[in-house]
Structures are given as structure tokens and as C-alpha cells.
Write a protein that holds these residues in place. Structure first.
Motif, mmCIF file in Angstrom:
data_model
loop_
_atom_site.group_PDB
_atom_site.id
_atom_site.type_symbol
_atom_site.label_atom_id
_atom_site.label_comp_id
_atom_site.label_asym_id
_atom_site.label_seq_id
_atom_site.Cartn_x
_atom_site.Cartn_y
_atom_site.Cartn_z
ATOM 1 N N LYS A 1 -3.159 11.948 -8.932
ATOM 2 C CA LYS A 1 -3.721 12.412 -7.659
ATOM 3 C C LYS A 1 -5.144 11.912 -7.434
ATOM 4 C CE LYS A 1 -0.756 16.408 -7.103
ATOM 5 N NZ LYS A 1 0.288 15.932 -7.908
ATOM 6 N N PHE A 2 -5.949 11.806 -8.493
ATOM 7 C CA PHE A 2 -7.310 11.293 -8.332
ATOM 8 C C PHE A 2 -7.284 9.815 -7.943
ATOM 9 C CE2 PHE A 2 -11.289 9.453 -9.916
ATOM 10 C CZ PHE A 2 -12.180 10.202 -9.157
ATOM 11 N N SER A 3 -6.373 9.051 -8.508
ATOM 12 C CA SER A 3 -6.227 7.641 -8.140
ATOM 13 C C SER A 3 -5.779 7.503 -6.692
ATOM 14 C CB SER A 3 -5.216 6.950 -9.055
ATOM 15 O OG SER A 3 -5.630 7.034 -10.391
ATOM 16 N N MET B 1 -7.047 6.260 -1.049
ATOM 17 C CA MET B 1 -7.220 6.709 0.330
ATOM 18 C C MET B 1 -8.662 6.557 0.791
ATOM 19 S SD MET B 1 -4.335 7.527 1.407
ATOM 20 C CE MET B 1 -2.754 7.698 0.679
ATOM 21 N N GLY B 2 -9.617 6.878 -0.071
ATOM 22 C CA GLY B 2 -11.028 6.732 0.286
ATOM 23 C C GLY B 2 -11.400 5.288 0.560
ATOM 24 N N TRP C 1 0.828 -1.207 0.000
ATOM 25 C CA TRP C 1 0.000 0.000 0.000
ATOM 26 C C TRP C 1 0.861 1.256 0.000
ATOM 27 C CZ3 TRP C 1 -0.795 4.077 3.388
ATOM 28 C CH2 TRP C 1 -1.935 4.836 3.163
ATOM 29 N N VAL C 2 1.920 1.279 0.808
ATOM 30 C CA VAL C 2 2.816 2.442 0.845
ATOM 31 C C VAL C 2 3.528 2.605 -0.495
ATOM 32 C CG1 VAL C 2 4.941 3.331 1.899
ATOM 33 C CG2 VAL C 2 3.107 2.479 3.337
ATOM 34 N N GLY C 3 3.979 1.497 -1.073
ATOM 35 C CA GLY C 3 4.639 1.577 -2.381
ATOM 36 C C GLY C 3 3.710 2.102 -3.457
ATOM 37 N N LEU C 4 2.469 1.642 -3.439
ATOM 38 C CA LEU C 4 1.495 2.121 -4.420
ATOM 39 C C LEU C 4 1.172 3.596 -4.183
ATOM 40 C CD1 LEU C 4 -0.414 1.521 -6.765
ATOM 41 C CD2 LEU C 4 -2.106 0.780 -5.095
ATOM 42 N N SER C 5 1.030 3.987 -2.936
ATOM 43 C CA SER C 5 0.735 5.397 -2.627
ATOM 44 C C SER C 5 1.867 6.299 -3.078
ATOM 45 C CB SER C 5 0.512 5.576 -1.126
ATOM 46 O OG SER C 5 -0.591 4.834 -0.709
ATOM 47 N N ILE C 6 3.087 5.899 -2.835
ATOM 48 C CA ILE C 6 4.233 6.714 -3.243
ATOM 49 C C ILE C 6 4.313 6.808 -4.764
ATOM 50 C CG2 ILE C 6 6.766 6.777 -3.280
ATOM 51 C CD1 ILE C 6 6.667 5.707 -0.409
ATOM 52 N N SER C 7 4.008 5.714 -5.453
ATOM 53 C CA SER C 7 4.082 5.764 -6.915
ATOM 54 C C SER C 7 2.958 6.606 -7.520
ATOM 55 C CB SER C 7 4.052 4.349 -7.495
ATOM 56 O OG SER C 7 2.761 3.791 -7.372
#
Length: 180
Positions: free
Chosen positions: A78-80, A85-86, A66-72
Motif C-alpha cells: 500500500k505504501f508503494s 499515485m503521488g 500503470w494500471v497493471g502495476l497499480s493492480i499488482s
């Protein structure tokens, strides 16, 4: 007068000049360094270790992905990232409700957690694909999954948790050096 009202604990160290008596069951100078990683002896042991570590450390592995995907997703999508996050907030709220009310219909055995978490994961994956973040998702899964599997194969249990009640309380942390 300088010690008025002050009590001191006795020292636990031996202050005499004679060496302490050695017990016969503790050999002097023999210690083994406990290392948390190790190569499994057989492929069956590796498969067992993967299954055990995925069940015990699955949440941490998922957090790494999840952290890796968020950082990428941060620089371009930004919408993704907002979608991710939602969905994370929705899942966290569901898990908090299940934990707070274990006897409710949400926490009952009739509605298993997987019946909710798997569709939420599918919706999240489809949402990321539809918002043009599929390359980020598949790159994160392609890089993170082998790293997680290698960690699950080499991580061996038992280096940190003491199961013997004689040395200390069960579940208490043990030192990195064991006397053999």
C-alpha cells in the motif's frame, strides 16, 4: 386536423417498387471487411509499425502498464501504491501547467518535457525498488512489454480514419465495411 402545426421531413428511403439504378463505378455485392490488425509483410515494415504505434499510442501503452502495476500493488504494497499515485499526481500537474502556459519557462523549448518526465520516472522506479515493490514492477514490465510490442506490430493504421475528402470529411470515422 391531426397534422395541425406539425411538419414532417421527407423520407430518404426509396418507397417505389422499382429497384434503384446502379452506378457503373460501384460493383454490386463486393465489399471488404476492414480489420485493424494485420501481419506486416517484412521485418522492416514491422519495425516501422512499432515505432509509429509507440509514438501514436504510447500514452495508452503507458496507461496499461500503470494500471497493471497499480493492480499488482493493491493487496500487499500500500505504501508503494501511495508513492506511485503521488508521483502520478505530480506528473499530471506538471503536464497541465505546461499545457495551460505554453509560453512559460516550463513549456519553453529550453526545458523539454523529457527533461522532467525521465527523472520523475527514475525516482518512481527507485522508490518502488526501495519500498520492496521491485518484484511487482519487474513482473508488470516483463508481462506488459511483450504484450504491448505484439500489439504495436499487429496494429495497422487506416481502418477507422477516413483520409479521403470525397467520401466524408477528413478525420471522420469510417464504417467497418469498405466497398471495393
Amino acid at each position: 386536423m391531426s397534422n395541425c402545426g406539425v411538419t414532417q421531413r421527407p423520407s430518404s428511403t426509396v418507397s417505389s417498387s422499382t429497384p434503384p439504378m446502379e452506378t457503373p463505378h460501384e460493383p454490386k455485392g463486393k465489399s471488404k471487411l476492414v480489420f485493424p490488425f494485420g501481419l506486416p509483410p517484412t521485418p522492416e515494415a514491422a519495425a516501422t509499425r512499432i515505432i509509429k504505434n509507440l509514438s501514436r499510442l504510447g500514452l495508452f501503452y503507458l496507461l496499461v502498464l500503470w494500471v497493471g502495476l497499480s493492480i499488482s500493488l493493491v493487496p500487499e504494497r500500500k505504501f508503494s501504491l501511495l508513492l506511485l499515485m503521488g508521483m502520478t499526481i505530480i506528473v499530471n500537474q506538471y503536464l497541465i501547467i505546461v499545457r495551460l502556459m505554453p509560453n512559460s519557462i516550463c513549456g519553453n523549448k529550453a526545458v523539454d518535457k523529457m527533461l522532467v518526465l525521465v527523472p520523475v520516472a527514475i525516482v518512481t522506479i527507485v522508490g518502488l525498488i526501495l519500498t520492496d515493490a521491485a518484484i511487482h514492477l519487474f513482473a508488470t514490465l516483463g508481462i506488459g512489454t511483450p504484450v504491448i510490442l505484439v500489439h504495436a506490430v499487429f496494429w495497422r493504421d487506416g481502418g477507422f480514419i477516413n483520409e479521403e475528402a470525397s467520401a466524408s470529411a477528413p478525420g471522420e470515422l469510417t464504417p467497418l465495411v469498405d466497398n471495393v
